[in-house]
Design a protein around this motif. Sequence first.
Motif, PDB file in Angstrom:
ATOM      1  N   ASP A 124     -10.875 111.952 109.169  1.00 42.58           N
ATOM      2  CA  ASP A 124     -11.956 111.797 110.019  1.00 42.58           C
ATOM      3  C   ASP A 124     -13.147 112.605 109.451  1.00 42.58           C
ATOM      4  O   ASP A 124     -13.200 113.757 109.034  1.00 42.58           O
ATOM      5  N   VAL A 125     -14.294 112.005 109.518  1.00 40.78           N
ATOM      6  CA  VAL A 125     -15.595 112.609 109.052  1.00 40.78           C
ATOM      7  C   VAL A 125     -15.778 114.015 109.670  1.00 40.78           C
ATOM      8  O   VAL A 125     -16.365 114.831 108.873  1.00 40.78           O
ATOM      9  N   LYS A 126     -15.611 114.040 110.819  1.00 44.03           N
ATOM     10  CA  LYS A 126     -15.952 115.231 111.791  1.00 44.03           C
ATOM     11  C   LYS A 126     -14.967 116.390 111.192  1.00 44.03           C
ATOM     12  O   LYS A 126     -15.304 117.587 111.099  1.00 44.03           O
ATOM     13  N   ILE A 127     -13.675 116.138 110.628  1.00 41.70           N
ATOM     14  CA  ILE A 127     -12.849 117.095 110.286  1.00 41.70           C
ATOM     15  C   ILE A 127     -13.227 117.759 108.761  1.00 41.70           C
ATOM     16  O   ILE A 127     -13.287 118.845 108.629  1.00 41.70           O
ATOM     17  N   VAL A 128     -13.784 116.537 108.206  1.00 43.67           N
ATOM     18  CA  VAL A 128     -14.381 116.892 106.532  1.00 43.67           C
ATOM     19  C   VAL A 128     -15.283 117.899 106.883  1.00 43.67           C
ATOM     20  O   VAL A 128     -15.470 118.977 106.330  1.00 43.67           O
TER      21      VAL A 128
END
Length: 139
Positions: A124-128
């Motif tokens: 998930d881009v938000k997690i990265v």
Amino acid sequence: ESVVQLNDMRTIREPKRPAILWLIDDDVSIRRAFVRIFEGETHHIFSASNASEIEQILVSGAPDLIFLDIGLPWIDGFELATMMKEHGDLARVPIVFISGRDSLATIKRGFQVGAHDFITKPFDVKIVRKTVKTLLALS
């Protein structure tokens, strides 16, 4: 009357140095995704597809954060992380494993060899982004 300390003033006035992020992953689509995620931000992304290419990105200077795949050709991510933790310039750099392998044993081994975090693919881009922000704030 309160006085601002000189070091505090320097922090306010001097622009922050761009963060250097390394991504070591043999999947070209993952490397491209990271470039897209951080386009236009103050992060410089340097990538390698395997351990033998690390020397080429070492010229960029020591990184602030390393994202490392486990399933690399020649030497796996666990071995590479262990070697990095023994290298003077890289020993203190946070490592985040990014892998499709998500078994409890795999994740546990990642932390045993010195990882600060473990992100599973597909990610998930938000997690990265949150991981980068958190780990860079600690350094």
